[in-house]
Design a protein around this motif. Structure first.
Motif, PDB file in Angstrom:
ATOM      1  N   HIS A 184       0.801  -1.223   0.000  1.00  0.00           N
ATOM      2  CA  HIS A 184       0.000   0.000   0.000  1.00  0.00           C
ATOM      3  C   HIS A 184       0.836   1.276   0.000  1.00  0.00           C
ATOM      4  O   HIS A 184       0.296   2.347   0.276  1.00  0.00           O
ATOM      5  N   PHE A 185       2.109   1.221  -0.283  1.00  0.00           N
ATOM      6  CA  PHE A 185       2.934   2.429  -0.242  1.00  0.00           C
ATOM      7  C   PHE A 185       3.877   2.452  -1.425  1.00  0.00           C
ATOM      8  O   PHE A 185       4.082   1.443  -2.111  1.00  0.00           O
ATOM      9  N   THR A 186       4.454   3.639  -1.648  1.00  0.00           N
ATOM     10  CA  THR A 186       5.485   3.817  -2.661  1.00  0.00           C
ATOM     11  C   THR A 186       6.837   3.900  -1.962  1.00  0.00           C
ATOM     12  O   THR A 186       6.972   4.550  -0.924  1.00  0.00           O
ATOM     13  N   ASP A 187       7.820   3.257  -2.507  1.00  0.00           N
ATOM     14  CA  ASP A 187       9.142   3.235  -1.890  1.00  0.00           C
ATOM     15  C   ASP A 187       9.637   4.654  -1.605  1.00  0.00           C
ATOM     16  O   ASP A 187       9.631   5.521  -2.483  1.00  0.00           O
ATOM     17  N   GLY A 188      10.069   4.882  -0.337  1.00  0.00           N
ATOM     18  CA  GLY A 188      10.648   6.160   0.036  1.00  0.00           C
ATOM     19  C   GLY A 188       9.661   7.223   0.459  1.00  0.00           C
ATOM     20  O   GLY A 188      10.087   8.344   0.772  1.00  0.00           O
ATOM     21  N   GLN A 189       8.388   6.943   0.505  1.00  0.00           N
ATOM     22  CA  GLN A 189       7.409   7.974   0.845  1.00  0.00           C
ATOM     23  C   GLN A 189       7.335   8.183   2.352  1.00  0.00           C
ATOM     24  O   GLN A 189       7.808   7.371   3.141  1.00  0.00           O
ATOM     25  N   MET A 190       6.759   9.298   2.747  1.00  0.00           N
ATOM     26  CA  MET A 190       6.498   9.581   4.150  1.00  0.00           C
ATOM     27  C   MET A 190       5.215   8.880   4.566  1.00  0.00           C
ATOM     28  O   MET A 190       4.218   8.907   3.850  1.00  0.00           O
ATOM     29  N   VAL A 191       5.235   8.249   5.732  1.00  0.00           N
ATOM     30  CA  VAL A 191       4.064   7.555   6.250  1.00  0.00           C
ATOM     31  C   VAL A 191       3.764   8.065   7.651  1.00  0.00           C
ATOM     32  O   VAL A 191       4.644   8.554   8.355  1.00  0.00           O
ATOM     33  N   LYS A 192       2.505   7.960   8.046  1.00  0.00           N
ATOM     34  CA  LYS A 192       2.070   8.303   9.381  1.00  0.00           C
ATOM     35  C   LYS A 192       1.821   7.030  10.180  1.00  0.00           C
ATOM     36  O   LYS A 192       1.582   5.963   9.606  1.00  0.00           O
ATOM     37  N   ALA A 193       1.848   7.158  11.483  1.00  0.00           N
ATOM     38  CA  ALA A 193       1.575   6.004  12.335  1.00  0.00           C
ATOM     39  C   ALA A 193       0.155   5.508  12.064  1.00  0.00           C
ATOM     40  O   ALA A 193      -0.799   6.285  12.096  1.00  0.00           O
ATOM     41  N   GLY A 194       0.037   4.219  11.774  1.00  0.00           N
ATOM     42  CA  GLY A 194      -1.266   3.631  11.480  1.00  0.00           C
ATOM     43  C   GLY A 194      -1.575   3.485  10.006  1.00  0.00           C
ATOM     44  O   GLY A 194      -2.577   2.851   9.644  1.00  0.00           O
ATOM     45  N   ASP A 195      -0.741   4.069   9.121  1.00  0.00           N
ATOM     46  CA  ASP A 195      -0.991   3.926   7.679  1.00  0.00           C
ATOM     47  C   ASP A 195      -0.782   2.473   7.254  1.00  0.00           C
ATOM     48  O   ASP A 195       0.160   1.806   7.708  1.00  0.00           O
ATOM     49  N   PRO A 196      -1.645   1.932   6.362  1.00  0.00           N
ATOM     50  CA  PRO A 196      -1.473   0.547   5.897  1.00  0.00           C
ATOM     51  C   PRO A 196      -0.225   0.405   5.033  1.00  0.00           C
ATOM     52  O   PRO A 196       0.081   1.275   4.204  1.00  0.00           O
ATOM     53  N   LEU A 197       0.487  -0.690   5.224  1.00  0.00           N
ATOM     54  CA  LEU A 197       1.710  -0.941   4.471  1.00  0.00           C
ATOM     55  C   LEU A 197       1.611  -2.204   3.623  1.00  0.00           C
ATOM     56  O   LEU A 197       1.848  -2.166   2.414  1.00  0.00           O
TER      57      LEU A 197
END
Length: 396
Positions: A79-92
């Motif tokens: 569910h993410f793009t390599d190197g992006q900023m994520v928040k606590a709780g974001d699906p991975l």
């Protein structure tokens, strides 16, 4: 004969008198003292300076997390793009949920079965208790029904526990970010078998490092550590905070000035006996994310409060064995040496920590032409080589 020689004798006497006069004039000219040598003089420069130390170190993240699965299964989604900023709780990541959903349904069915067994055992026990013991029903039969009820209740408890575990396993198929920060690249692709659990051979899926704020770690020598203790004890009379109240500035390898502001937040509890150094750490804001974990930088720590200091050109300082001195002149333009204690250099000017006062007039040019006690011809100049009023001083 005598009359002819008289003119010759007179000429010789005149020539001799002339040569004697020239000799006297020459001797008088040689005896005249030379004029006092010309030198350039100036007053010491007075500036507000700050004594500080500089160290090289690396940035480290407040949080560094390795994302690993708690259950085994085939990776279904990313569910993410390599190197992006994520928040606590974001699906991975999402692991195939179907086997775990089936296990949860099965455990829930086992709960229903256990509940039915408990209900039947409870009713059977109540019927037995309503009968007359010894005539209609034996005590052994009553005890057996009581045991059957307890076994059914235990099975129900086990089924409920299995259901909770199955629900957890199903929840663990959805991997979310435990902390906010920047995620690295994915280590597995969709369709790969992921090994989960609590053992050491679990599959590493990705890593996350926190970004804002960020820490900077460095090592300081024992002498610097003692200076920070003294500075901290002056600020806090009740207790020594080991330098934790000191501010810090930082610059990167491509920056000329210390533009990043932070503070010391940690000093280790022991000095390394092999190197005589102790580890320190500072915290800096990093809202734009430019400061990166592992990056080199140079930190500057103020060892004392800003104070007024006297500065002179380095060229005005002489050396006498191990002592340093400057030549000053008094009101009669007579040279007198003054022994001084040197500090750091600020824009070509040397800080004098001891030995001079602001009213002294020092010789800044022509030191080779003077000697102590001699008279000179001074020419006024300025000892200030910079235009700034306040300067920061590096001492380490």
């Amino acid at each position: 004969m005598f009359q002819r020689s008289a003119p010759i004798v007179a000429a010789l006497l005149f020539l001799s008198a002339g040569m004697s006069g020239c000799s006297e004039e020459k001797s008088s000219a040689q005896a005249a003292p030379p004029p006092p040598p010309q030198v350039t003089v100036a007053k010491p420069t007075s500036k507000v300076v700050t004594d500080y130390d500089e160290y090289v170190g690396r940035f480290v993240a407040l949080d560094f997390v390795e994302v690993r699965a708690r259950v085994s299964g085939y990776l279904d989604k990313i569910h993410f793009t390599d190197g992006q900023m994520v928040k606590a709780g974001d699906p991975l990541f999402t692991i195939d949920r179907r086997p775990f959903q089936a296990a949860l349904d099965q455990s829930q069915a086992a709960i229903a079965q256990s509940q039915a067994n408990v209900a039947f055992a409870q009713a059977d026990l109540q019927r037995g208790q309503s009968l007359v013991t010894g005539t209609t029903i034996t005590q052994q039969t009553l005890d057996q029904r009581l045991q059957a009820k307890r076994v059914a209740e235990a099975n129900l408890t086990a089924s409920e526990a299995a259901t909770r575990q199955a629900a957890l396993d199903l929840e663990f198929t959805e991997l979310t970010a435990p902390v906010a920060g920047r995620i690295g690249d994915r280590r597995v692709s969709v369709g790969n078998l992921v090994t989960g659990g609590t053992t050491g051979n679990t599959t590493l899926l990705a890593t996350i490092v926190s970004v804002d704020p960020i820490r900077f770690e460095f090592t300081m020598d024992e002498a610097s550590y003692l200076r920070y203790l003294n500075a901290a004890s002056v600020k806090r009379a009740d207790s020594i905070d080991r330098g934790l109240s000191l501010n810090a500035q930082l610059k990167l390898i491509d920056e000329k000035d210390f533009v990043h502001q932070g503070h010391i937040d940690f000093v280790d509890n022991a000095i390394d006996p092999s190197s005589g150094t102790i580890r320190g750490r500072a915290v800096f804001k990093n809202a734009d994310g430019r400061l990166t974990t592992g990056m080199f930088g140079r930190i500057r720590i103020a060892a004392q409060e800003p104070a007024v200091a006297l500065l002179v050109p380095d060229e005005a300082i002489g050396t006498e064995q191990v002592r340093k001195f400057v030549y000053t002149i008094n009101s009669d333009n007579v040279v007198m040496p003054k022994y001084v204690t040197l500090g750091p250099v600020v824009d070509g000017l040397r800080v004098i920590t001891k030995g001079l006062v602001a009213d002294d007039t020092i010789i800044v040019n022509g030191l080779m032409r003077v000697r102590p006690g001699a008279k000179v011809t001074p020419q006024l100049a300025t000892a200030d080589a910079s235009k700034s009023k306040d300067q920061t001083v590096r001492t380490n």
